[in-house]
Design a protein around this motif. Sequence first.
Motif, PDB file in Angstrom:
ATOM      1  N   ASN A 104       6.210   0.922 -31.504  1.00  0.00           N
ATOM      2  CA  ASN A 104       5.519  -0.225 -32.094  1.00  0.00           C
ATOM      3  C   ASN A 104       4.095  -0.334 -31.569  1.00  0.00           C
ATOM      4  N   ASP A 105       3.929  -0.139 -30.255  1.00  0.00           N
ATOM      5  CA  ASP A 105       2.585  -0.171 -29.681  1.00  0.00           C
ATOM      6  C   ASP A 105       1.716   0.919 -30.282  1.00  0.00           C
ATOM      7  N   PHE A 106       2.298   2.107 -30.449  1.00  0.00           N
ATOM      8  CA  PHE A 106       1.548   3.227 -31.009  1.00  0.00           C
ATOM      9  C   PHE A 106       1.051   2.886 -32.411  1.00  0.00           C
ATOM     10  N   ASN A 107       1.924   2.323 -33.257  1.00  0.00           N
ATOM     11  CA  ASN A 107       1.532   1.977 -34.623  1.00  0.00           C
ATOM     12  C   ASN A 107       0.375   0.992 -34.641  1.00  0.00           C
ATOM     13  N   ILE A 108       0.433  -0.013 -33.774  1.00  0.00           N
ATOM     14  CA  ILE A 108      -0.630  -1.016 -33.732  1.00  0.00           C
ATOM     15  C   ILE A 108      -1.940  -0.389 -33.257  1.00  0.00           C
ATOM     16  N   TYR A 109      -1.884   0.362 -32.151  1.00  0.00           N
ATOM     17  CA  TYR A 109      -3.101   0.974 -31.608  1.00  0.00           C
ATOM     18  C   TYR A 109      -3.709   1.975 -32.597  1.00  0.00           C
ATOM     19  N   PHE A 110      -2.830   2.777 -33.207  1.00  0.00           N
ATOM     20  CA  PHE A 110      -3.332   3.780 -34.144  1.00  0.00           C
ATOM     21  C   PHE A 110      -3.913   3.122 -35.384  1.00  0.00           C
ATOM     22  N   GLY A 111      -3.278   2.042 -35.846  1.00  0.00           N
ATOM     23  CA  GLY A 111      -3.799   1.309 -36.994  1.00  0.00           C
ATOM     24  C   GLY A 111      -5.173   0.724 -36.711  1.00  0.00           C
ATOM     25  N   LEU A 112      -5.327   0.107 -35.534  1.00  0.00           N
ATOM     26  CA  LEU A 112      -6.632  -0.438 -35.151  1.00  0.00           C
ATOM     27  C   LEU A 112      -7.671   0.669 -35.037  1.00  0.00           C
ATOM     28  N   PHE A 113      -7.251   1.809 -34.492  1.00  0.00           N
ATOM     29  CA  PHE A 113      -8.167   2.941 -34.345  1.00  0.00           C
ATOM     30  C   PHE A 113      -8.647   3.437 -35.707  1.00  0.00           C
ATOM     31  N   MET A 114      -7.747   3.519 -36.677  1.00  0.00           N
ATOM     32  CA  MET A 114      -8.117   4.004 -38.008  1.00  0.00           C
ATOM     33  C   MET A 114      -9.092   3.048 -38.690  1.00  0.00           C
ATOM     34  N   ILE A 115      -8.870   1.743 -38.537  1.00  0.00           N
ATOM     35  CA  ILE A 115      -9.804   0.768 -39.096  1.00  0.00           C
ATOM     36  C   ILE A 115     -11.162   0.894 -38.412  1.00  0.00           C
ATOM     37  N   GLY A 116     -11.140   1.124 -37.101  1.00  0.00           N
ATOM     38  CA  GLY A 116     -12.390   1.351 -36.377  1.00  0.00           C
ATOM     39  C   GLY A 116     -13.126   2.580 -36.887  1.00  0.00           C
ATOM     40  N   CYS A 117     -12.376   3.626 -37.217  1.00  0.00           N
ATOM     41  CA  CYS A 117     -12.987   4.833 -37.777  1.00  0.00           C
ATOM     42  C   CYS A 117     -13.667   4.531 -39.106  1.00  0.00           C
ATOM     43  N   ALA A 118     -13.015   3.692 -39.923  1.00  0.00           N
ATOM     44  CA  ALA A 118     -13.582   3.318 -41.217  1.00  0.00           C
ATOM     45  C   ALA A 118     -14.896   2.571 -41.021  1.00  0.00           C
ATOM     46  N   ILE A 119     -14.937   1.678 -40.025  1.00  0.00           N
ATOM     47  CA  ILE A 119     -16.160   0.929 -39.735  1.00  0.00           C
ATOM     48  C   ILE A 119     -17.269   1.873 -39.267  1.00  0.00           C
ATOM     49  N   LEU A 120     -16.896   2.848 -38.414  1.00  0.00           N
ATOM     50  CA  LEU A 120     -17.888   3.814 -37.937  1.00  0.00           C
ATOM     51  C   LEU A 120     -18.448   4.650 -39.076  1.00  0.00           C
ATOM     52  N   LEU A 121     -17.582   5.034 -40.009  1.00  0.00           N
ATOM     53  CA  LEU A 121     -18.051   5.794 -41.165  1.00  0.00           C
ATOM     54  C   LEU A 121     -19.005   4.954 -42.011  1.00  0.00           C
ATOM     55  N   PHE A 122     -18.726   3.662 -42.126  1.00  0.00           N
ATOM     56  CA  PHE A 122     -19.610   2.760 -42.860  1.00  0.00           C
ATOM     57  C   PHE A 122     -20.967   2.660 -42.170  1.00  0.00           C
ATOM     58  N   LYS A 250     -20.802  11.669 -50.067  1.00  0.00           N
ATOM     59  CA  LYS A 250     -20.883  10.215 -50.061  1.00  0.00           C
ATOM     60  C   LYS A 250     -19.642   9.563 -50.660  1.00  0.00           C
ATOM     61  N   HIS A 251     -19.247  10.021 -51.849  1.00  0.00           N
ATOM     62  CA  HIS A 251     -18.106   9.388 -52.515  1.00  0.00           C
ATOM     63  C   HIS A 251     -16.798   9.696 -51.796  1.00  0.00           C
ATOM     64  N   ILE A 252     -16.701  10.896 -51.220  1.00  0.00           N
ATOM     65  CA  ILE A 252     -15.489  11.244 -50.477  1.00  0.00           C
ATOM     66  C   ILE A 252     -15.395  10.393 -49.213  1.00  0.00           C
ATOM     67  N   VAL A 253     -16.527  10.130 -48.569  1.00  0.00           N
ATOM     68  CA  VAL A 253     -16.540   9.281 -47.381  1.00  0.00           C
ATOM     69  C   VAL A 253     -16.083   7.873 -47.740  1.00  0.00           C
ATOM     70  N   GLN A 254     -16.553   7.370 -48.881  1.00  0.00           N
ATOM     71  CA  GLN A 254     -16.157   6.034 -49.325  1.00  0.00           C
ATOM     72  C   GLN A 254     -14.652   5.970 -49.575  1.00  0.00           C
ATOM     73  N   LEU A 255     -14.115   6.992 -50.222  1.00  0.00           N
ATOM     74  CA  LEU A 255     -12.680   7.034 -50.494  1.00  0.00           C
ATOM     75  C   LEU A 255     -11.893   7.119 -49.198  1.00  0.00           C
ATOM     76  N   LEU A 256     -12.346   7.971 -48.280  1.00  0.00           N
ATOM     77  CA  LEU A 256     -11.659   8.124 -47.002  1.00  0.00           C
ATOM     78  C   LEU A 256     -11.661   6.819 -46.228  1.00  0.00           C
ATOM     79  N   ARG A 257     -12.785   6.088 -46.292  1.00  0.00           N
ATOM     80  CA  ARG A 257     -12.868   4.815 -45.580  1.00  0.00           C
ATOM     81  C   ARG A 257     -11.837   3.824 -46.112  1.00  0.00           C
ATOM     82  N   ILE A 258     -11.675   3.785 -47.434  1.00  0.00           N
ATOM     83  CA  ILE A 258     -10.672   2.900 -48.036  1.00  0.00           C
ATOM     84  C   ILE A 258      -9.265   3.300 -47.602  1.00  0.00           C
ATOM     85  N   ILE A 259      -8.997   4.622 -47.608  1.00  0.00           N
ATOM     86  CA  ILE A 259      -7.671   5.113 -47.200  1.00  0.00           C
ATOM     87  C   ILE A 259      -7.386   4.754 -45.745  1.00  0.00           C
TER      88      ILE A 259
END
Length: 273
Positions: A104-122, A250-259
């Motif tokens: 459960n901890d792993f899922n939460i940490y990994f989820g937060l990390f992925m959202i952080g990656c999306a922000i960094l890509l933005f 550019k468009h692939i980055v946008q799609l990846l960020r959404i994913i």
Amino acid sequence: MDFLILIIIGFLAGTLGSLLGLGGGIIVVPALLFLAPYLSILEGMSHQVAVGTSLVVIIFTGLSSTLAYMKYKKVDYKSGFVLFIGSGPGALVGAWVNKSLQSNDFNIYFGLFMIGCAILLFLNERLKPKQKERKNGFIRTYYNEEGQKLTYGFHPVFGGVIAFGVGFLSGLFGIGGGSLMVPAMIMLFLFPPHIAVATSMFIIFMSSIVSSTTHVVLGNVNWLYALALVPGAWFGGKFGAHINQKLKSKHIVQLLRIILIIVGLRLIYQGMA
């Protein structure tokens, strides 16, 4: 049928990982965790096995894409080796810490990390650092397609600290580290984007060998899964490098960020359920 699905996952991960310098684990790990209840071949999947197997696959993605980028003369080997000095030990520490995480901890940490990656890509897409002459530290020059001279570089100590953090996250989450390394190289060290992506894959290749070795010793690698994922990842790595040279991402980055945001939120929800 299950093997075919894993081959497709490997190809998609290799393509996106090579195209953006992310490595591909950021696709493989959540895909394995999500599909575990639906594919009989993935029965009993744990996050440790998902991470360990992903890192073995990333070795082949990194090697495949690095060989492809070598043909385009985009890999900065000297910078790659310097940064690997930091990321290698970080990957070992991250892989060791991974074994103590609860699911459960792993899922939460990994989820937060992925959202952080999306922000960094933005931020990476919005912030355009000004080119300026580097006078201290590790200095590199590059001439782009228009013949313009670009200067980039970093202080070895600062670069090593950043690389250690990236390597730690690589070993911890099985993601290769490029989702942090590429934005850092572009925004902090002023790497030209194509050089950052290619050099990131070179670093990922080396650091994945280190961190996957730890997971092999800990028994976290399922070789059957790896056997199914590696062929797709190998050809995906070459295909992603080819697209990188031909198309704007550019468009692939946008799609990846959404994913990344969608998958990250789902993982957080699963971890809190």
